[in-house]
Design a protein around this motif. Structure first.
Motif, PDB file in Angstrom:
ATOM      1  N   LEU A  56       0.831  -1.202   0.000  1.00 14.05           N
ATOM      2  CA  LEU A  56       0.000   0.000   0.000  1.00 14.05           C
ATOM      3  C   LEU A  56       0.865   1.251   0.000  1.00 14.05           C
ATOM      4  O   LEU A  56       1.855   1.322   0.725  1.00 14.05           O
ATOM      5  CB  LEU A  56      -0.896   0.033   1.239  1.00 14.05           C
ATOM      6  CG  LEU A  56      -1.891  -1.096   1.409  1.00 14.05           C
ATOM      7  CD1 LEU A  56      -2.586  -0.960   2.751  1.00 14.05           C
ATOM      8  CD2 LEU A  56      -2.908  -1.064   0.301  1.00 14.05           C
ATOM      9  N   VAL A  57       0.473   2.231  -0.789  1.00 12.22           N
ATOM     10  CA  VAL A  57       1.107   3.550  -0.779  1.00 12.22           C
ATOM     11  C   VAL A  57       0.005   4.531  -0.415  1.00 12.22           C
ATOM     12  O   VAL A  57      -0.990   4.637  -1.121  1.00 12.22           O
ATOM     13  CB  VAL A  57       1.713   3.909  -2.153  1.00 12.22           C
ATOM     14  CG1 VAL A  57       2.370   5.271  -2.107  1.00 12.22           C
ATOM     15  CG2 VAL A  57       2.695   2.848  -2.605  1.00 12.22           C
ATOM     16  N   LEU A  70       0.378   8.166 -10.817  1.00 12.06           N
ATOM     17  CA  LEU A  70       1.444   7.592 -10.001  1.00 12.06           C
ATOM     18  C   LEU A  70       1.231   6.089  -9.831  1.00 12.06           C
ATOM     19  O   LEU A  70       2.171   5.297  -9.932  1.00 12.06           O
ATOM     20  CB  LEU A  70       1.507   8.282  -8.637  1.00 12.06           C
ATOM     21  CG  LEU A  70       2.558   7.768  -7.659  1.00 12.06           C
ATOM     22  CD1 LEU A  70       3.960   7.949  -8.217  1.00 12.06           C
ATOM     23  CD2 LEU A  70       2.424   8.475  -6.319  1.00 12.06           C
ATOM     24  N   GLY A  71      -0.004   5.670  -9.587  1.00 13.35           N
ATOM     25  CA  GLY A  71      -0.318   4.249  -9.457  1.00 13.35           C
ATOM     26  C   GLY A  71      -0.010   3.475 -10.728  1.00 13.35           C
ATOM     27  O   GLY A  71       0.540   2.371 -10.680  1.00 13.35           O
ATOM     28  N   VAL A  84      -6.169   1.858  -7.625  1.00 15.44           N
ATOM     29  CA  VAL A  84      -6.139   3.102  -6.856  1.00 15.44           C
ATOM     30  C   VAL A  84      -7.533   3.287  -6.286  1.00 15.44           C
ATOM     31  O   VAL A  84      -8.493   3.455  -7.029  1.00 15.44           O
ATOM     32  CB  VAL A  84      -5.752   4.299  -7.747  1.00 15.44           C
ATOM     33  CG1 VAL A  84      -5.779   5.590  -6.959  1.00 15.44           C
ATOM     34  CG2 VAL A  84      -4.393   4.085  -8.376  1.00 15.44           C
ATOM     35  N   LYS A  85      -7.653   3.204  -4.940  1.00 13.88           N
ATOM     36  CA  LYS A  85      -8.950   3.342  -4.278  1.00 13.88           C
ATOM     37  C   LYS A  85      -8.797   4.165  -3.022  1.00 13.88           C
ATOM     38  O   LYS A  85      -7.808   4.027  -2.293  1.00 13.88           O
ATOM     39  CB  LYS A  85      -9.488   1.971  -3.852  1.00 13.88           C
ATOM     40  CG  LYS A  85      -9.901   1.066  -4.963  1.00 13.88           C
ATOM     41  CD  LYS A  85     -10.458  -0.208  -4.378  1.00 13.88           C
ATOM     42  CE  LYS A  85     -10.766  -1.222  -5.439  1.00 13.88           C
ATOM     43  NZ  LYS A  85     -11.189  -2.495  -4.854  1.00 13.88           N
ATOM     44  N   ASP A  86      -9.778   4.977  -2.744  1.00 17.02           N
ATOM     45  CA  ASP A  86      -9.879   5.722  -1.487  1.00 17.02           C
ATOM     46  C   ASP A  86      -8.595   6.460  -1.124  1.00 17.02           C
ATOM     47  O   ASP A  86      -8.172   6.463   0.033  1.00 17.02           O
ATOM     48  CB  ASP A  86     -10.275   4.789  -0.333  1.00 17.02           C
ATOM     49  CG  ASP A  86     -11.598   4.093  -0.599  1.00 17.02           C
ATOM     50  OD1 ASP A  86     -12.464   4.711  -1.251  1.00 17.02           O
ATOM     51  OD2 ASP A  86     -11.761   2.938  -0.161  1.00 17.02           O
ATOM     52  N   GLY A  87      -7.931   7.040  -2.091  1.00 22.59           N
ATOM     53  CA  GLY A  87      -6.739   7.833  -1.810  1.00 22.59           C
ATOM     54  C   GLY A  87      -5.488   7.028  -1.551  1.00 22.59           C
ATOM     55  O   GLY A  87      -4.497   7.563  -1.058  1.00 22.59           O
ATOM     56  N   GLN A  97      10.359  -2.366  -0.723  1.00 18.31           N
ATOM     57  CA  GLN A  97      11.640  -1.694  -0.956  1.00 18.31           C
ATOM     58  C   GLN A  97      11.766  -1.205  -2.389  1.00 18.31           C
ATOM     59  O   GLN A  97      12.276  -0.123  -2.641  1.00 18.31           O
ATOM     60  CB  GLN A  97      12.808  -2.630  -0.601  1.00 18.31           C
ATOM     61  CG  GLN A  97      14.146  -1.925  -0.549  1.00 18.31           C
ATOM     62  CD  GLN A  97      14.156  -0.753   0.432  1.00 18.31           C
ATOM     63  OE1 GLN A  97      13.705  -0.879   1.561  1.00 18.31           O
ATOM     64  NE2 GLN A  97      14.648   0.391  -0.008  1.00 18.31           N
ATOM     65  N   ARG A  98      11.272  -1.985  -3.347  1.00 23.33           N
ATOM     66  CA  ARG A  98      11.345  -1.575  -4.746  1.00 23.33           C
ATOM     67  C   ARG A  98      10.518  -0.316  -5.002  1.00 23.33           C
ATOM     68  O   ARG A  98      10.943   0.585  -5.715  1.00 23.33           O
ATOM     69  CB  ARG A  98      10.868  -2.718  -5.637  1.00 23.33           C
ATOM     70  CG  ARG A  98      11.022  -2.421  -7.096  1.00 23.33           C
ATOM     71  CD  ARG A  98      10.782  -3.639  -7.922  1.00 23.33           C
ATOM     72  NE  ARG A  98      11.023  -3.337  -9.330  1.00 23.33           N
ATOM     73  CZ  ARG A  98      10.804  -4.174 -10.295  1.00 23.33           C
ATOM     74  NH1 ARG A  98      10.368  -5.376 -10.044  1.00 23.33           N
ATOM     75  NH2 ARG A  98      11.034  -3.818 -11.539  1.00 23.33           N
ATOM     76  N   ILE A  99       9.340  -0.243  -4.396  1.00 27.88           N
ATOM     77  CA  ILE A  99       8.481   0.934  -4.567  1.00 27.88           C
ATOM     78  C   ILE A  99       9.107   2.155  -3.910  1.00 27.88           C
ATOM     79  O   ILE A  99       9.072   3.252  -4.466  1.00 27.88           O
ATOM     80  CB  ILE A  99       7.059   0.646  -4.037  1.00 27.88           C
ATOM     81  CG1 ILE A  99       6.361  -0.318  -4.987  1.00 27.88           C
ATOM     82  CG2 ILE A  99       6.255   1.927  -3.886  1.00 27.88           C
ATOM     83  CD1 ILE A  99       5.004  -0.767  -4.556  1.00 27.88           C
ATOM     84  N   ILE A 100       9.697   1.977  -2.735  1.00 27.07           N
ATOM     85  CA  ILE A 100      10.384   3.100  -2.076  1.00 27.07           C
ATOM     86  C   ILE A 100      11.499   3.622  -2.971  1.00 27.07           C
ATOM     87  O   ILE A 100      11.643   4.832  -3.161  1.00 27.07           O
ATOM     88  CB  ILE A 100      10.918   2.683  -0.693  1.00 27.07           C
ATOM     89  CG1 ILE A 100       9.755   2.467   0.280  1.00 27.07           C
ATOM     90  CG2 ILE A 100      11.885   3.730  -0.143  1.00 27.07           C
ATOM     91  CD1 ILE A 100      10.151   1.877   1.611  1.00 27.07           C
ATOM     92  N   ASP A 101      12.295   2.724  -3.549  1.00 30.74           N
ATOM     93  CA  ASP A 101      13.376   3.137  -4.449  1.00 30.74           C
ATOM     94  C   ASP A 101      12.833   3.841  -5.695  1.00 30.74           C
ATOM     95  O   ASP A 101      13.394   4.862  -6.130  1.00 30.74           O
ATOM     96  CB  ASP A 101      14.217   1.924  -4.855  1.00 30.74           C
ATOM     97  CG  ASP A 101      14.966   1.310  -3.672  1.00 30.74           C
ATOM     98  OD1 ASP A 101      15.147   2.009  -2.650  1.00 30.74           O
ATOM     99  OD2 ASP A 101      15.353   0.129  -3.782  1.00 30.74           O
ATOM    100  N   LEU A 102      11.738   3.318  -6.260  1.00 27.48           N
ATOM    101  CA  LEU A 102      11.137   3.948  -7.443  1.00 27.48           C
ATOM    102  C   LEU A 102      10.615   5.346  -7.122  1.00 27.48           C
ATOM    103  O   LEU A 102      10.808   6.281  -7.906  1.00 27.48           O
ATOM    104  CB  LEU A 102       9.991   3.090  -7.979  1.00 27.48           C
ATOM    105  CG  LEU A 102      10.373   1.815  -8.721  1.00 27.48           C
ATOM    106  CD1 LEU A 102       9.138   0.960  -8.967  1.00 27.48           C
ATOM    107  CD2 LEU A 102      11.043   2.159 -10.035  1.00 27.48           C
ATOM    108  N   LEU A 103       9.944   5.487  -5.973  1.00 29.02           N
ATOM    109  CA  LEU A 103       9.405   6.798  -5.597  1.00 29.02           C
ATOM    110  C   LEU A 103      10.522   7.806  -5.355  1.00 29.02           C
ATOM    111  O   LEU A 103      10.423   8.961  -5.764  1.00 29.02           O
ATOM    112  CB  LEU A 103       8.519   6.664  -4.356  1.00 29.02           C
ATOM    113  CG  LEU A 103       7.178   5.964  -4.576  1.00 29.02           C
ATOM    114  CD1 LEU A 103       6.490   5.710  -3.243  1.00 29.02           C
ATOM    115  CD2 LEU A 103       6.281   6.767  -5.489  1.00 29.02           C
TER     116      LEU A 103
END
Length: 112
Positions: A56-57, A70-71, A84-87, A97-103
């Protein structure tokens, strides 16, 4: 094509006053701040998803279109599905970890 604005007026009590004007008071979307000001949080969740693991992000501030964009980028880069639901952005699988690095590479520096 006919405009079906009656859906916007559901649960409205009508007046018998002939001068009554219905006012639509919708909340305006907040402008999306700079990527460096976003304080996104990435987490892993299993509960309530049939044993499936999702990433979840959340805590995104801005328009719904920017959140969807972004999603879509995250789903494409990870090669998985999601929504992408409810913000919040839901990515199928354990990709924290991969998503953190991508962001962070995209400019979201305050991501945890």
């Amino acid at each position: 094509m006919k405009n079906n604005d009656w859906k916007e007026r559901l649960n409205v009590v009508y007046s018998t006053n002939p001068d009554f004007k219905y006012e639509n008071t919708e909340d305006k979307e907040i402008d999306t701040p700079d990527k460096k000001q976003q304080k996104l949080r990435v987490s892993i969740e299993k509960k309530g998803r049939g044993g499936k693991t999702v990433t979840l992000v959340n805590r995104f501030i801005g328009t719904e279109d920017d959140l969807k964009e972004l999603g879509k980028m995250l789903k494409t880069k990870c090669g998985v599905g999601g929504s992408v639901k409810d913000g919040e952005i839901i990515i199928q699988g354990e990709f924290k970890q991969r998503i953190i690095d991508l962001l962070k590479s995209e400019g979201y520096t305050q991501t945890k």
